[in-house]
Design a protein around this motif. Structure first.
Motif, PDB file in Angstrom:
ATOM      1  N   GLU A 142      10.176   7.553  -8.591  1.00  8.42           N
ATOM      2  CA  GLU A 142       9.852   8.028  -7.246  1.00  8.42           C
ATOM      3  C   GLU A 142       9.011   7.038  -6.435  1.00  8.42           C
ATOM      4  OE1 GLU A 142       8.248  11.934  -7.462  1.00  8.42           O
ATOM      5  OE2 GLU A 142      10.210  12.899  -7.733  1.00  8.42           O
ATOM      6  N   PRO A 143       8.031   6.325  -7.044  1.00 10.88           N
ATOM      7  CA  PRO A 143       7.295   5.324  -6.259  1.00 10.88           C
ATOM      8  C   PRO A 143       8.189   4.180  -5.766  1.00 10.88           C
ATOM      9  CG  PRO A 143       6.079   5.892  -8.243  1.00 10.88           C
ATOM     10  CD  PRO A 143       7.448   6.483  -8.385  1.00 10.88           C
ATOM     11  N   TRP A 144       9.359   4.059  -6.384  1.00 14.75           N
ATOM     12  CA  TRP A 144      10.283   2.974  -6.013  1.00 14.75           C
ATOM     13  C   TRP A 144      11.381   3.451  -5.079  1.00 14.75           C
ATOM     14  CZ3 TRP A 144       9.786  -2.130  -6.793  1.00 14.75           C
ATOM     15  CH2 TRP A 144       8.764  -2.522  -7.649  1.00 14.75           C
ATOM     16  N   THR A 145      11.264   4.652  -4.589  1.00 13.80           N
ATOM     17  CA  THR A 145      12.222   5.135  -3.593  1.00 13.80           C
ATOM     18  C   THR A 145      11.513   5.218  -2.255  1.00 13.80           C
ATOM     19  OG1 THR A 145      11.718   7.436  -4.073  1.00 13.80           O
ATOM     20  CG2 THR A 145      13.521   6.423  -5.300  1.00 13.80           C
ATOM     21  N   CYS A 146      12.095   4.639  -1.245  1.00 12.18           N
ATOM     22  CA  CYS A 146      11.427   4.569   0.052  1.00 12.18           C
ATOM     23  C   CYS A 146      12.449   4.318   1.144  1.00 12.18           C
ATOM     24  CB  CYS A 146      10.389   3.447   0.038  1.00 12.18           C
ATOM     25  SG  CYS A 146       9.549   3.189   1.600  1.00 12.18           S
ATOM     26  N   THR A 147      12.312   5.019   2.239  1.00  7.30           N
ATOM     27  CA  THR A 147      13.183   4.779   3.390  1.00  7.30           C
ATOM     28  C   THR A 147      12.383   4.281   4.592  1.00  7.30           C
ATOM     29  OG1 THR A 147      12.954   7.091   4.079  1.00  7.30           O
ATOM     30  CG2 THR A 147      14.839   6.532   2.660  1.00  7.30           C
ATOM     31  N   LYS A 148      11.149   3.866   4.340  1.00  8.18           N
ATOM     32  CA  LYS A 148      10.329   3.330   5.415  1.00  8.18           C
ATOM     33  C   LYS A 148      10.829   1.941   5.820  1.00  8.18           C
ATOM     34  CE  LYS A 148       7.502   6.827   5.573  1.00  8.18           C
ATOM     35  NZ  LYS A 148       7.470   7.729   6.738  1.00  8.18           N
ATOM     36  N   ALA A 149      10.638   1.603   7.088  1.00  7.51           N
ATOM     37  CA  ALA A 149      11.097   0.315   7.619  1.00  7.51           C
ATOM     38  C   ALA A 149       9.929  -0.655   7.736  1.00  7.51           C
ATOM     39  CB  ALA A 149      11.747   0.513   8.980  1.00  7.51           C
ATOM     40  N   PHE A 153      11.456  -6.391  17.967  1.00  5.80           N
ATOM     41  CA  PHE A 153      10.477  -5.354  17.688  1.00  5.80           C
ATOM     42  C   PHE A 153      11.129  -4.014  17.364  1.00  5.80           C
ATOM     43  CE2 PHE A 153       8.591  -8.511  20.488  1.00  5.80           C
ATOM     44  CZ  PHE A 153       7.463  -8.867  19.767  1.00  5.80           C
ATOM     45  N   ALA A 154      12.445  -3.966  17.394  1.00  3.40           N
ATOM     46  CA  ALA A 154      13.144  -2.717  17.088  1.00  3.40           C
ATOM     47  C   ALA A 154      12.977  -2.372  15.607  1.00  3.40           C
ATOM     48  CB  ALA A 154      14.624  -2.848  17.438  1.00  3.40           C
ATOM     49  N   ARG A 155      12.888  -1.094  15.332  1.00  2.23           N
ATOM     50  CA  ARG A 155      12.730  -0.632  13.949  1.00  2.23           C
ATOM     51  C   ARG A 155      14.010  -0.884  13.170  1.00  2.23           C
ATOM     52  NH1 ARG A 155      13.967   3.547  10.670  1.00  2.23           N
ATOM     53  NH2 ARG A 155      12.354   4.368   9.259  1.00  2.23           N
ATOM     54  N   PRO A 156      13.925  -1.617  12.029  1.00  2.00           N
ATOM     55  CA  PRO A 156      15.109  -1.791  11.183  1.00  2.00           C
ATOM     56  C   PRO A 156      15.628  -0.434  10.705  1.00  2.00           C
ATOM     57  CG  PRO A 156      13.354  -3.274  10.507  1.00  2.00           C
ATOM     58  CD  PRO A 156      12.747  -2.304  11.485  1.00  2.00           C
ATOM     59  N   ALA A 157      16.918  -0.293  10.683  1.00  6.60           N
ATOM     60  CA  ALA A 157      17.515   0.993  10.336  1.00  6.60           C
ATOM     61  C   ALA A 157      17.444   1.278   8.841  1.00  6.60           C
ATOM     62  CB  ALA A 157      18.979   1.017  10.794  1.00  6.60           C
ATOM     63  N   ASP A 158      17.312   2.546   8.500  1.00  5.23           N
ATOM     64  CA  ASP A 158      17.467   3.025   7.125  1.00  5.23           C
ATOM     65  C   ASP A 158      16.555   2.334   6.129  1.00  5.23           C
ATOM     66  OD1 ASP A 158      19.520   4.716   7.997  1.00  5.23           O
ATOM     67  OD2 ASP A 158      20.980   3.089   7.831  1.00  5.23           O
ATOM     68  N   GLY A 159      15.297   2.157   6.501  1.00  4.90           N
ATOM     69  CA  GLY A 159      14.366   1.602   5.535  1.00  4.90           C
ATOM     70  C   GLY A 159      14.591   0.136   5.231  1.00  4.90           C
ATOM     71  N   GLY A 160      15.125  -0.589   6.162  1.00 11.55           N
ATOM     72  CA  GLY A 160      15.362  -2.006   5.945  1.00 11.55           C
ATOM     73  C   GLY A 160      14.141  -2.855   6.243  1.00 11.55           C
ATOM     74  N   GLU A 191       0.817  -1.211   0.000  1.00  8.63           N
ATOM     75  CA  GLU A 191       0.000   0.000   0.000  1.00  8.63           C
ATOM     76  C   GLU A 191       0.852   1.263   0.000  1.00  8.63           C
ATOM     77  OE1 GLU A 191      -3.815   0.749   0.216  1.00  8.63           O
ATOM     78  OE2 GLU A 191      -3.057  -0.756  -1.185  1.00  8.63           O
ATOM     79  N   THR A 192       0.367   2.282  -0.646  1.00 11.68           N
ATOM     80  CA  THR A 192       1.023   3.593  -0.649  1.00 11.68           C
ATOM     81  C   THR A 192       0.062   4.641  -0.098  1.00 11.68           C
ATOM     82  OG1 THR A 192       0.313   3.906  -2.944  1.00 11.68           O
ATOM     83  CG2 THR A 192       2.525   3.033  -2.601  1.00 11.68           C
ATOM     84  N   PRO A 193       0.530   5.722   0.499  1.00 11.79           N
ATOM     85  CA  PRO A 193       1.940   5.948   0.808  1.00 11.79           C
ATOM     86  C   PRO A 193       2.437   4.975   1.863  1.00 11.79           C
ATOM     87  CG  PRO A 193       0.580   7.580   1.903  1.00 11.79           C
ATOM     88  CD  PRO A 193      -0.331   6.806   1.014  1.00 11.79           C
ATOM     89  N   ARG A 194       3.692   4.557   1.716  1.00  9.80           N
ATOM     90  CA  ARG A 194       4.241   3.563   2.628  1.00  9.80           C
ATOM     91  C   ARG A 194       4.504   4.172   3.999  1.00  9.80           C
ATOM     92  NH1 ARG A 194       5.964   2.257  -2.391  1.00  9.80           N
ATOM     93  NH2 ARG A 194       5.303   0.169  -3.022  1.00  9.80           N
ATOM     94  N   ARG A 195       4.437   3.320   5.001  1.00  8.77           N
ATOM     95  CA  ARG A 195       4.612   3.747   6.384  1.00  8.77           C
ATOM     96  C   ARG A 195       5.548   2.780   7.088  1.00  8.77           C
ATOM     97  NH1 ARG A 195       0.399   6.899   8.426  1.00  8.77           N
ATOM     98  NH2 ARG A 195       0.378   5.788  10.425  1.00  8.77           N
ATOM     99  N   ASP A 196       6.241   3.271   8.101  1.00  8.79           N
ATOM    100  CA  ASP A 196       7.011   2.366   8.960  1.00  8.79           C
ATOM    101  C   ASP A 196       6.021   1.384   9.593  1.00  8.79           C
ATOM    102  OD1 ASP A 196       9.552   3.551   8.589  1.00  8.79           O
ATOM    103  OD2 ASP A 196       9.056   5.131  10.016  1.00  8.79           O
ATOM    104  N   THR A 197       6.212   0.089   9.337  1.00 13.43           N
ATOM    105  CA  THR A 197       5.193  -0.898   9.695  1.00 13.43           C
ATOM    106  C   THR A 197       5.770  -2.073  10.459  1.00 13.43           C
ATOM    107  OG1 THR A 197       3.860  -0.337   7.747  1.00 13.43           O
ATOM    108  CG2 THR A 197       3.429  -2.457   8.785  1.00 13.43           C
ATOM    109  N   LEU A 198       5.124  -2.398  11.563  1.00 15.83           N
ATOM    110  CA  LEU A 198       5.363  -3.654  12.277  1.00 15.83           C
ATOM    111  C   LEU A 198       4.162  -4.541  12.005  1.00 15.83           C
ATOM    112  CD1 LEU A 198       6.769  -5.514  14.356  1.00 15.83           C
ATOM    113  CD2 LEU A 198       5.554  -4.248  16.151  1.00 15.83           C
ATOM    114  N   ALA A 199       4.384  -5.665  11.332  1.00 16.29           N
ATOM    115  CA  ALA A 199       3.284  -6.555  10.963  1.00 16.29           C
ATOM    116  C   ALA A 199       3.428  -7.893  11.674  1.00 16.29           C
ATOM    117  CB  ALA A 199       3.261  -6.772   9.452  1.00 16.29           C
ATOM    118  N   PHE A 200       2.361  -8.309  12.328  1.00 12.97           N
ATOM    119  CA  PHE A 200       2.282  -9.643  12.907  1.00 12.97           C
ATOM    120  C   PHE A 200       1.511 -10.515  11.932  1.00 12.97           C
ATOM    121  CE2 PHE A 200       2.896  -6.827  16.502  1.00 12.97           C
ATOM    122  CZ  PHE A 200       3.842  -7.504  17.258  1.00 12.97           C
TER     123      PHE A 200
END
Length: 385
Positions: free
Chosen positions: A307-314, A362-369, A229-238
């Motif tokens: 641009e849709p393929w550039t993302c730094t979200k984790a 549960f830590a946020r992966p760095a740099d959009g990983g 989904e866009t816009p992408r967000r920093d996401t923790l998914a179970f």
């Protein structure tokens, strides 16, 4: 989970195995982790609707009410008799042999008489019904499920924007997959029924002039929909799966039937997470590349496409997979016995509690990983993962 913009609970289909997802959610709830996005297919859609359609403090109780209801045979008997039957089954000695026997009885009961609050056999049966009717295209009526959902789910709450909600189904006419998302349309009971209309047990559900079956016919795992989904967000998914993609080589015909179902409905979740990780690596690399270009951006003729393929979200995916017991057979998804329901629920709770013992996961992966974690990865227990 303050490191994330979204916490998603993604629920696979699997019939009676769905009680495992309730245990997982109970573990999350007790840890104070409250998802703001629920996505599901089939029984996962039902559980997701109950969760999204209730205030957090009522969710576990509503799940328990639903599962206690549907683990009771659909017999026109007094409540006291049904309670006695439940107590009698619970009193049986707990062992592999007795559990296999009670599971078999529960599965046969589901086939012959249905489950209270869920489904009942059609009368007359399909071969005696008029062609083109629901009765001619399915063995069971889900009117009891419709009533259960309307009683236990507040659809106004689902549609008020408090949480995101999405369920998957397949268009019977075109064969195309469809998601019903409260960000795009008002959700009603029909959307949940459509996502859980597994043929030939249940009839297709009509929505806006089109007929839909259970999304598991095409894909049983809604993870990629949430992650794409866009816009992408920093996401923790179970991601809570009910079928194991990996397993042992079958030794009997019963093993073959079970293994076939495991593979069919696991929907290659591992491959899906690998694809998500690869795509996110590509997005991250393109973003870093843009930072080295003049003006730190792509030339105008490439910008719109890239641009849709550039993302730094984790993206962080915590994966829990139900581990089938040695005595469970190919009918495990319709063995709705009360003892089995509680066993599945307890397994989900135990797996979530084990997962919570790894706070670093549960830590946020760095740099959009992208990070993926699974307590059963490398674990020799159960029937695989």
């Amino acid at each position: 989970m303050r490191d994330y913009e979204t916490v998603a609970l993604v629920l696979q289909g699997g019939g009676a195995l769905g009680a495992y997802q309730c245990g997982v959610y109970e573990g999350l709830h007790e840890a104070g982790i409250l998802p703001d996005c629920f996505a599901g297919i089939s029984v996962g859609a039902i559980n997701a609707a109950i969760l999204a359609g209730n205030a957090p403090e009522r969710r576990v109780a509503r799940l328990r009410e639903f599962w206690n209801r549907v683990s009771t045979p659909a017999l026109p008997l007094p409540r006291a008799t049904l309670d006695w039957q439940r107590e009698w089954l619970d009193a049986l000695p707990k062992s592999g042999a007795s559990s296999a026997w009670t599971d078999t009885l529960a599965a046969l009961g589901a086939l012959w008489i249905g489950q209270h609050g869920f489904f009942v056999p059609r009368v007359p049966p399909p071969f005696a019904a008029r062609a083109g009717t629901k009765g001619a295209t399915s063995f069971y009526s889900v009117e009891p499920l419709r009533r259960s959902l309307l009683e236990l789910v507040d659809f106004d709450r689902i549609n008020d924007g408090t949480t995101r909600f999405a369920v998957g189904a397949v268009n019977v006419r075109t064969g195309n997959f469809a998601y019903f998302d409260n960000r795009r349309a008002r959700i009603g009971v029909e959307h949940v029924l459509a996502s859980s209309a597994l043929p030939p047990g249940f009839a297709a559900v009509e929505i806006d002039g089109e007929s839909y079956w259970d999304g598991g016919v095409v894909s049983n795992t809604p993870l990629e929909y949430i992650m794409d989904e866009t816009p992408r967000r920093d996401t923790l998914a179970f991601q809570v799966d009910l079928w194991s993609a990996r397993g042992s080589l079958p030794r009997t015909l019963a093993d073959v039937l079970e293994r076939h179902k495991d593979i069919q409905y696991s929907s290659r979740t591992r491959a899906g997470t690998d694809r998500i990780a690869l795509q996110q690596l590509l997005r991250r690399t393109l973003g870093e590349l843009a930072g080295h270009l003049p003006g730190k951006r792509f030339p105008p003729k490439f910008a719109r496409a890239l641009e849709p393929w550039t993302c730094t979200k984790a993206l962080n995916i915590v994966h829990l997979i139900y581990q089938a017991k040695s005595y469970e057979e190919q009918y495990k998804d319709y063995a709705f016995g009360p003892a089995t329901m509680r066993e599945h629920w307890s397994a989900g709770l135990a797996d979530m509690e084990k997962t919570l013992l790894h706070p670093d996961w549960f830590a946020r992966p760095a740099d959009g990983g992208v990070a993926t974690h699974d307590i059963h990865r490398g674990d020799g227990g159960g029937k695989g993962r």
